[in-house]
Write a protein that holds these residues in place. Structure first.
Motif, PDB file in Angstrom:
ATOM      1  N   TYR A  61       0.855  -1.187   0.000  1.00 15.01           N
ATOM      2  CA  TYR A  61       0.000   0.000   0.000  1.00 15.01           C
ATOM      3  C   TYR A  61       0.889   1.234   0.000  1.00 15.01           C
ATOM      4  O   TYR A  61       2.016   1.208   0.498  1.00 15.01           O
TER       5      TYR A  61
ATOM      6  N   GLN B   1       0.860   5.530   0.898  1.00 19.21           N
ATOM      7  CA  GLN B   1       0.163   6.630   1.576  1.00 19.21           C
ATOM      8  C   GLN B   1       0.798   7.941   1.167  1.00 19.21           C
ATOM      9  O   GLN B   1       1.960   8.216   1.503  1.00 19.21           O
TER      10      GLN B   1
ATOM     11  N   ASN C 155      -1.315  13.346   3.937  1.00 20.17           N
ATOM     12  CA  ASN C 155      -2.679  13.707   4.306  1.00 20.17           C
ATOM     13  C   ASN C 155      -3.750  12.882   3.582  1.00 20.17           C
ATOM     14  O   ASN C 155      -4.875  13.350   3.384  1.00 20.17           O
ATOM     15  N   ARG C 156      -3.381  11.684   3.203  1.00 16.96           N
ATOM     16  CA  ARG C 156      -4.337  10.797   2.536  1.00 16.96           C
ATOM     17  C   ARG C 156      -4.360   9.441   3.221  1.00 16.96           C
ATOM     18  O   ARG C 156      -3.465   9.092   3.992  1.00 16.96           O
ATOM     19  N   GLY C 157      -5.385   8.685   2.922  1.00 18.54           N
ATOM     20  CA  GLY C 157      -5.430   7.306   3.389  1.00 18.54           C
ATOM     21  C   GLY C 157      -4.538   6.414   2.548  1.00 18.54           C
ATOM     22  O   GLY C 157      -3.960   6.843   1.559  1.00 18.54           O
ATOM     23  N   LEU C 158      -4.442   5.165   2.946  1.00 20.51           N
ATOM     24  CA  LEU C 158      -3.623   4.212   2.201  1.00 20.51           C
ATOM     25  C   LEU C 158      -4.348   3.780   0.930  1.00 20.51           C
ATOM     26  O   LEU C 158      -5.570   3.620   0.913  1.00 20.51           O
TER      27      LEU C 158
ATOM     28  N   PHE D 280      -4.194   0.840  -2.213  1.00 24.10           N
ATOM     29  CA  PHE D 280      -3.696  -0.463  -2.633  1.00 24.10           C
ATOM     30  C   PHE D 280      -2.839  -0.324  -3.883  1.00 24.10           C
ATOM     31  O   PHE D 280      -3.212   0.367  -4.836  1.00 24.10           O
TER      32      PHE D 280
ATOM     33  N   LEU E 100       4.838   7.340   1.569  1.00 21.04           N
ATOM     34  CA  LEU E 100       5.108   6.318   2.585  1.00 21.04           C
ATOM     35  C   LEU E 100       4.541   4.996   2.079  1.00 21.04           C
ATOM     36  O   LEU E 100       3.361   4.935   1.696  1.00 21.04           O
TER      37      LEU E 100
ATOM     38  N   PHE F 112       3.815   0.862   2.612  1.00 24.00           N
ATOM     39  CA  PHE F 112       3.612  -0.171   3.622  1.00 24.00           C
ATOM     40  C   PHE F 112       3.488  -1.535   2.964  1.00 24.00           C
ATOM     41  O   PHE F 112       2.706  -1.716   2.020  1.00 24.00           O
TER      42      PHE F 112
ATOM     43  N   PHE G 183       0.505  -4.919   9.177  1.00 23.45           N
ATOM     44  CA  PHE G 183       1.301  -3.983   8.392  1.00 23.45           C
ATOM     45  C   PHE G 183       2.723  -3.885   8.927  1.00 23.45           C
ATOM     46  O   PHE G 183       2.977  -4.026  10.129  1.00 23.45           O
ATOM     47  N   GLY G 184       3.653  -3.595   8.017  1.00 19.09           N
ATOM     48  CA  GLY G 184       4.990  -3.223   8.430  1.00 19.09           C
ATOM     49  C   GLY G 184       5.012  -1.804   8.949  1.00 19.09           C
ATOM     50  O   GLY G 184       3.982  -1.115   8.983  1.00 19.09           O
ATOM     51  N   THR G 185       6.184  -1.354   9.338  1.00 16.08           N
ATOM     52  CA  THR G 185       6.319  -0.039   9.949  1.00 16.08           C
ATOM     53  C   THR G 185       6.387   1.088   8.928  1.00 16.08           C
ATOM     54  O   THR G 185       6.347   2.250   9.292  1.00 16.08           O
TER      55      THR G 185
ATOM     56  N   GLY H 144       6.440   4.945  13.077  1.00 14.24           N
ATOM     57  CA  GLY H 144       7.371   3.882  13.436  1.00 14.24           C
ATOM     58  C   GLY H 144       6.720   2.567  13.825  1.00 14.24           C
ATOM     59  O   GLY H 144       7.420   1.573  14.044  1.00 14.24           O
ATOM     60  N   LEU H 145       5.394   2.561  13.915  1.00 17.27           N
ATOM     61  CA  LEU H 145       4.688   1.331  14.310  1.00 17.27           C
ATOM     62  C   LEU H 145       3.780   0.798  13.210  1.00 17.27           C
ATOM     63  O   LEU H 145       3.208  -0.281  13.352  1.00 17.27           O
ATOM     64  N   GLY H 146       3.604   1.549  12.163  1.00 16.70           N
ATOM     65  CA  GLY H 146       2.701   1.106  11.108  1.00 16.70           C
ATOM     66  C   GLY H 146       1.256   1.225  11.547  1.00 16.70           C
ATOM     67  O   GLY H 146       0.899   2.062  12.379  1.00 16.70           O
TER      68      GLY H 146
ATOM     69  N   PHE I 222      -7.684   5.310  11.014  1.00 17.82           N
ATOM     70  CA  PHE I 222      -8.212   5.040   9.680  1.00 17.82           C
ATOM     71  C   PHE I 222      -9.356   4.038   9.748  1.00 17.82           C
ATOM     72  O   PHE I 222      -9.273   3.007  10.421  1.00 17.82           O
TER      73      PHE I 222
ATOM     74  N   PHE J 279      -9.386   2.589   2.168  1.00 23.76           N
ATOM     75  CA  PHE J 279      -9.215   3.410   3.358  1.00 23.76           C
ATOM     76  C   PHE J 279      -9.854   4.781   3.200  1.00 23.76           C
ATOM     77  O   PHE J 279      -9.864   5.364   2.109  1.00 23.76           O
ATOM     78  N   GLY J 280     -10.338   5.311   4.328  1.00 21.08           N
ATOM     79  CA  GLY J 280     -10.683   6.710   4.399  1.00 21.08           C
ATOM     80  C   GLY J 280      -9.421   7.547   4.523  1.00 21.08           C
ATOM     81  O   GLY J 280      -8.304   7.016   4.547  1.00 21.08           O
ATOM     82  N   GLU J 281      -9.602   8.854   4.609  1.00 27.33           N
ATOM     83  CA  GLU J 281      -8.452   9.751   4.611  1.00 27.33           C
ATOM     84  C   GLU J 281      -7.891   9.995   6.004  1.00 27.33           C
ATOM     85  O   GLU J 281      -6.909  10.716   6.146  1.00 27.33           O
TER      86      GLU J 281
END
Lengths: 116, 114
Positions: free
Chosen positions: A36, A38, A41-44, A46, A88, A90, A106-108, B40-42, B90, B105-107
């Motif tokens: 994914y 990101q 200021n947006r969601g993730l 796919f 970013l 993931f 999810f990873g970090t 740092g944690l996802g 999210f 996902f939402g924003e």
């Protein structure tokens, strides 16, 4: 438990160069793997997934990922990076199949910075 | 218009206050999720739901509750907010029938607890 690791907090690449964002996984059974992205200021969103079949998976925006069972890796790649790819990223693995839920671990995250 | 809408997008509150984050979707998906993102944690799963009668705890449900008011609406509540619940939240959806395996996902809702 299923898990993924993204060993790099940040990847820097110049525009036009190839990019790789690394992900390794640890699962019991067959892995269902995802990438994914990101944007600020947006969601993730796919990008792509590996369920079964060809080890090279093609996804959105010119990205692809290579599944390597022997190395337990699922690295994200793109032949020629764009500044607009800066975001970013993931990696994720599905944590079981619980009545059809997509319970992802999810990873970090890895921040990709593409310089002009 | 976004397919998965979260409100509010930003919220600052004080310790001990009750907070509700709302999520609505127009995708017609049956499965909905709440995730929390920390640097740092996802992302970590808080709760997930199949329909109004189905609520399931995720990895980090302590301190949170949810309500699935309708197929399209899934709310996350913090009954008594604490500073370590400061995070980006999210909402996500998925559809079993299409079987593509992706989450939508939402924003995000950025929550700050002082």
């Amino acid at each position: 438990a299923q898990s993924v690791a993204q060993p790099e907090d940040q990847v820097n690449v110049a525009e036009g160069n190839p990019l790789t964002v690394k992900c390794t996984y640890s699962v019991s059974g067959n892995p269902y793997l995802f990438w994914y992205v990101q944007y600020p200021n947006r969601g993730l969103q796919f990008l792509l997934k590996y369920i079964t079949g060809d080890n090279l998976v093609k996804g959105s925006y010119g990205f692809e990922a290579e599944f390597n069972k022997s190395q337990t890796s699922f690295h994200l790649k793109k032949p020629s990076a764009l500044v607009s790819d800066s975001a970013l990223y993931f990696c994720a693995v599905r944590d079981g199949w619980d009545t059809g839920f997509q319970k992802l671990v999810f990873g970090t995250g890895t921040r990709l910075l593409v310089s002009p | 218009d976004a397919d998965v809408t979260q409100t509010p997008r930003n919220r600052i509150t004080k310790t001990g206050k009750r907070i509700m984050l709302e999520c609505s979707q127009t995708k017609g998906h049956d499965r909905m999720y709440w995730y929390r993102q920390d640097p740092g944690l996802g992302l970590r799963l808080i709760y997930y739901s199949f329909d109004v009668k189905d609520i399931n705890k995720g990895e980090i449900s302590d301190g949170y509750s949810v309500s699935r008011q309708a197929q399209a609406k899934f709310s996350l509540s913090l009954e008594s907010a604490i500073p370590n619940q400061t995070a980006l939240y999210f909402c996500a959806t998925s559809d079993l029938q299409r079987g593509t395996g992706e989450l939508f996902f939402g924003e995000g809702s950025r929550l700050t607890v002082l």
